[in-house]
Design a protein around this motif. Structure first.
Motif, PDB file in Angstrom:
ATOM      1  N   ARG A 354      -4.467   7.419  -2.653  1.00 26.78           N
ATOM      2  CA  ARG A 354      -4.682   8.803  -1.853  1.00 26.78           C
ATOM      3  C   ARG A 354      -5.249   8.649  -0.558  1.00 26.78           C
ATOM      4  O   ARG A 354      -5.475   9.900   0.150  1.00 26.78           O
ATOM      5  N   ARG A 355      -5.619   7.625  -0.255  1.00 23.96           N
ATOM      6  CA  ARG A 355      -6.318   7.331   0.997  1.00 23.96           C
ATOM      7  C   ARG A 355      -5.744   5.987   1.680  1.00 23.96           C
ATOM      8  O   ARG A 355      -5.768   5.040   1.160  1.00 23.96           O
ATOM      9  N   LEU A 356      -5.309   6.200   2.805  1.00 27.53           N
ATOM     10  CA  LEU A 356      -4.775   4.935   3.619  1.00 27.53           C
ATOM     11  C   LEU A 356      -5.389   3.571   3.883  1.00 27.53           C
ATOM     12  O   LEU A 356      -5.276   2.611   3.658  1.00 27.53           O
ATOM     13  N   VAL A 357      -6.419   3.918   4.237  1.00 28.18           N
ATOM     14  CA  VAL A 357      -7.458   2.818   4.727  1.00 28.18           C
ATOM     15  C   VAL A 357      -7.810   2.137   3.469  1.00 28.18           C
ATOM     16  O   VAL A 357      -8.001   0.751   3.617  1.00 28.18           O
ATOM     17  N   ASP A 358      -7.774   2.403   2.163  1.00 25.41           N
ATOM     18  CA  ASP A 358      -8.334   1.743   1.103  1.00 25.41           C
ATOM     19  C   ASP A 358      -7.026   0.388   0.792  1.00 25.41           C
ATOM     20  O   ASP A 358      -7.672  -0.498   0.401  1.00 25.41           O
ATOM     21  N   ARG A 359      -6.170   0.529   1.311  1.00 25.32           N
ATOM     22  CA  ARG A 359      -5.242  -0.673   1.170  1.00 25.32           C
ATOM     23  C   ARG A 359      -5.535  -1.550   1.954  1.00 25.32           C
ATOM     24  O   ARG A 359      -5.359  -2.845   1.559  1.00 25.32           O
ATOM     25  N   TYR A 360      -5.920  -1.252   2.928  1.00 28.56           N
ATOM     26  CA  TYR A 360      -6.309  -2.452   4.055  1.00 28.56           C
ATOM     27  C   TYR A 360      -7.414  -2.969   3.773  1.00 28.56           C
ATOM     28  O   TYR A 360      -7.452  -4.194   3.610  1.00 28.56           O
ATOM     29  N   ALA A 361      -8.481  -2.285   3.225  1.00 32.00           N
ATOM     30  CA  ALA A 361      -9.726  -2.654   2.840  1.00 32.00           C
ATOM     31  C   ALA A 361      -9.538  -3.772   1.537  1.00 32.00           C
ATOM     32  O   ALA A 361     -10.394  -5.073   1.596  1.00 32.00           O
ATOM     33  N   ALA A 362      -8.848  -3.381   0.744  1.00 36.33           N
ATOM     34  CA  ALA A 362      -8.577  -4.219  -0.576  1.00 36.33           C
ATOM     35  C   ALA A 362      -7.707  -5.497  -0.099  1.00 36.33           C
ATOM     36  O   ALA A 362      -8.272  -6.606  -0.676  1.00 36.33           O
ATOM     37  N   GLU A 363      -6.909  -5.498   0.848  1.00 35.04           N
ATOM     38  CA  GLU A 363      -6.082  -6.559   1.255  1.00 35.04           C
ATOM     39  C   GLU A 363      -7.128  -7.592   1.956  1.00 35.04           C
ATOM     40  O   GLU A 363      -7.146  -8.760   1.760  1.00 35.04           O
ATOM     41  N   LEU A 364      -8.161  -7.151   2.950  1.00 33.17           N
ATOM     42  CA  LEU A 364      -9.006  -7.774   3.417  1.00 33.17           C
ATOM     43  C   LEU A 364     -10.041  -8.582   2.427  1.00 33.17           C
ATOM     44  O   LEU A 364     -10.464  -9.801   2.470  1.00 33.17           O
ATOM     45  N   CYS A 365     -10.358  -7.896   1.518  1.00 31.01           N
ATOM     46  CA  CYS A 365     -11.239  -8.345   0.434  1.00 31.01           C
ATOM     47  C   CYS A 365     -10.659  -9.509  -0.488  1.00 31.01           C
ATOM     48  O   CYS A 365     -11.178 -10.644  -0.785  1.00 31.01           O
ATOM     49  N   VAL A 366      -9.263  -9.181  -0.720  1.00 30.31           N
ATOM     50  CA  VAL A 366      -8.744 -10.264  -1.582  1.00 30.31           C
ATOM     51  C   VAL A 366      -8.602 -11.620  -0.925  1.00 30.31           C
ATOM     52  O   VAL A 366      -8.983 -12.679  -1.474  1.00 30.31           O
ATOM     53  N   ALA A 367      -8.281 -11.311   0.672  1.00 30.81           N
ATOM     54  CA  ALA A 367      -8.007 -12.549   1.451  1.00 30.81           C
ATOM     55  C   ALA A 367      -9.598 -13.302   1.513  1.00 30.81           C
ATOM     56  O   ALA A 367      -9.664 -14.585   1.331  1.00 30.81           O
ATOM     57  N   ALA A 368     -10.588 -12.423   1.709  1.00 31.14           N
ATOM     58  CA  ALA A 368     -12.025 -12.938   1.737  1.00 31.14           C
ATOM     59  C   ALA A 368     -12.282 -13.909   0.400  1.00 31.14           C
ATOM     60  O   ALA A 368     -13.015 -14.864   0.671  1.00 31.14           O
ATOM     61  N   ALA A 369     -11.995 -13.227  -0.610  1.00 29.34           N
ATOM     62  CA  ALA A 369     -12.602 -13.858  -1.978  1.00 29.34           C
ATOM     63  C   ALA A 369     -11.788 -14.960  -2.211  1.00 29.34           C
ATOM     64  O   ALA A 369     -12.176 -16.117  -2.543  1.00 29.34           O
ATOM     65  N   ALA A 370     -10.585 -15.174  -1.641  1.00 35.57           N
ATOM     66  CA  ALA A 370      -9.521 -16.367  -1.979  1.00 35.57           C
ATOM     67  C   ALA A 370      -9.822 -17.372  -0.627  1.00 35.57           C
ATOM     68  O   ALA A 370      -9.143 -18.515  -0.586  1.00 35.57           O
TER      69      ALA A 370
END
Length: 480
Positions: A354-370
């Motif tokens: 429902r909200r565009l920014v959330d897709r990008y925040a998730a991508e950054l977090c997945v990368a950070a965790a890895a």
């Protein structure tokens, strides 16, 4: 006065639906999706990018949403641990369906958010994804960004992990049903823990000075062959569920700040004058606010089913104005970095359907965790996201405001001259004969003017309807 969301229950009158269709046209909102976007969405639904997703389908997730919702972003499974709790929170992995730079991605950047109307919505993504292949529907295996957040016995986060996984929800629940099961003691342990964890997180929120406002919502309901407006006060389960989302947004923000690149949802601290004005409002509404009681604790003590409390909670939303999105890179945090209402670092990451920014925040977090660099497509989009989100939020606010105005005017158009019992919830300082009144039945907040004496802030007042024009979406009252 800030506006409330409107929800239509049942098949409210055809004229109202026609007026809402006209509003969509007036606001030049898209009607459907271009063929290339639909084709790309259909292909993505058949072949999502799920290579590398772990299998977490053994976890018995459940979703909690309004009864008619089918765009299900979040699913949860809660566990008790020897010295605390574990929150499993699955968020729809929209990036598994959206090809960077493709037609679907371009259209999402044009729309930015899903726009909600009382009788439907203008979705961010085609429904084949948002209500189908990407939605965490029960009994379906879906790609997700899976958060695992460990809490201590007091509800403080002590460890966070996030990865991509395949999940399967076992049940689609609604707030009223969840509340009923928990109150009756019939909820299974994972669901029953929502009250325990939610309450602990609410206590943590108070301790850090955070604020959650349980503002009543307006609902359009069928009544005697027509329709009416009623208020719906949030249930405790609404707040407990919101705490899980807030917990995840804070965990995501801290994870991004640790790696030095991300996007935050920020809100400056309200000026002293704004809080002082709220104290005057509380006094006028006969709400006891001792000077030693913090604002956040007072707000949590209020009952939105009480008219004066609901009016004050609505007034409190003025402290939330000024929120925005801020990008940071190279470890340089913005000023302010904290979201004042959350009283912590925070980002939006739990509603990507429902909200565009959330897709990008998730991508950054997945990368950070890895412990790896984010993909180039995510980094390239970051600088433009704050303005895109600001524009989309303004559009959503316009839709919400215009819907409320239209529905209220349509409801009252045949009652010009009628007298109502009202509550004066706001008075203009420059002109004390002008202000805002809150009416219980029908559930309306509207402007009042035309009197010869100052309006009695916080007092009951008989008011007469002088204008209700669906064409201009204007409703106006005067003292009776």
């Amino acid at each position: 006065m800030p506006r409330r969301h409107l929800h239509m229950t049942g098949a409210a009158g055809t004229p109202l639906r026609a007026a809402l269709r006209g509003l969509r046209t007036e606001l030049a909102l898209p009607d459907g999706f271009p063929p290339d976007v639909l084709a790309e969405a259909a292909e993505a639904a058949r072949n999502p990018a799920v290579d590398g997703h772990e299998d977490a389908t053994q976890l018995p997730f459940l979703t909690i949403d309004p009864p008619t919702s089918t765009d299900l972003d979040q699913a949860m499974h809660l566990e008790r641990r020897p010295h605390g709790y574990r929150v499993h929170y699955a968020i729809a992995d929209v990036a598994a369906f959206v090809r960077p730079g493709g037609a679907l991605d371009t259209e999402a950047h044009r729309r930015v958010t899903t726009l909600y109307f009382p009788d439907g919505k203008v979705p961010l993504h085609p429904t084949s994804l948002s209500e189908g292949a990407a939605s965490l529907l029960p009994g379906r295996t879906r790609p997700a960004v899976l958060w695992e957040i460990d809490l201590d016995a007091e509800g403080r986060a002590v460890a966070t992990r996030v990865r991509r996984a395949l999940v399967r929800s076992r049940a689609k629940l609604d707030y009223a049903g969840v509340q009923q099961r928990i109150d009756a003691g019939t909820a299974e342990e994972s669901l029953a823990l929502l009250r325990d964890i939610g309450t602990l997180r609410e206590e943590q929120e108070v301790a850090r000075g955070g604020i959650s406002l349980n503002v009543p919502e307006q609902e359009i309901v069928e009544r005697d062959g027509g329709y009416g407006l009623e208020y719906r006060a949030p249930l405790p389960a609404d707040g407990w569920n919101a705490q899980i989302s807030l917990l995840t947004g804070m965990a995501a923000a801290h994870l991004m700040t640790e790696t030095g690149t991300g996007i935050l949802r920020t809100l400056p601290v309200a000026p002293d004058g704004a809080v002082a004005r709220l104290r005057r409002s509380a006094e006028a509404l006969h709400i006891d606010w001792p000077h030693h009681v913090p604002y956040a604790r007072l707000v949590r003590s209020l009952d939105p089913r009480i008219t004066s409390h609901a009016a004050f909670l609505q007034d409190c939303t003025t402290l939330l104005r000024g929120a925005g999105y801020t990008v940071f890179e190279h470890g340089e945090l913005p000023t302010p970095a904290v979201h004042a209402a959350v009283a912590d670092l925070y980002t939006h990451c739990t509603a990507p359907l429902r909200r565009l920014v959330d897709r990008y925040a998730a991508e950054l977090c997945v990368a950070a965790a890895a412990d790896r660099e984010p993909p180039e497509w995510a980094l390239a989009a970051l600088p433009a996201l704050p303005k895109e989100m600001a524009d989309g939020t303004r559009r959503a606010n316009t839709v919400e405001r215009d819907c409320v105005d239209l529905v209220e005017a349509a409801l009252l158009k045949d009652r010009i001259g009628a007298v109502f019992d009202a509550y004066v919830v706001d008075v203009k300082e420059q002109d004390p004969t002008t202000g805002t009144v809150h009416i219980d039945d029908p559930a309306i907040v509207a402007r009042i003017e035309g009197g010869s004496t100052s309006l009695p802030l916080g007092e009951r007042l008989r008011v007469r309807l002088t204008q209700a024009d669906p064409g201009s979406s204007k409703v106006l009252f005067a003292p009776a």
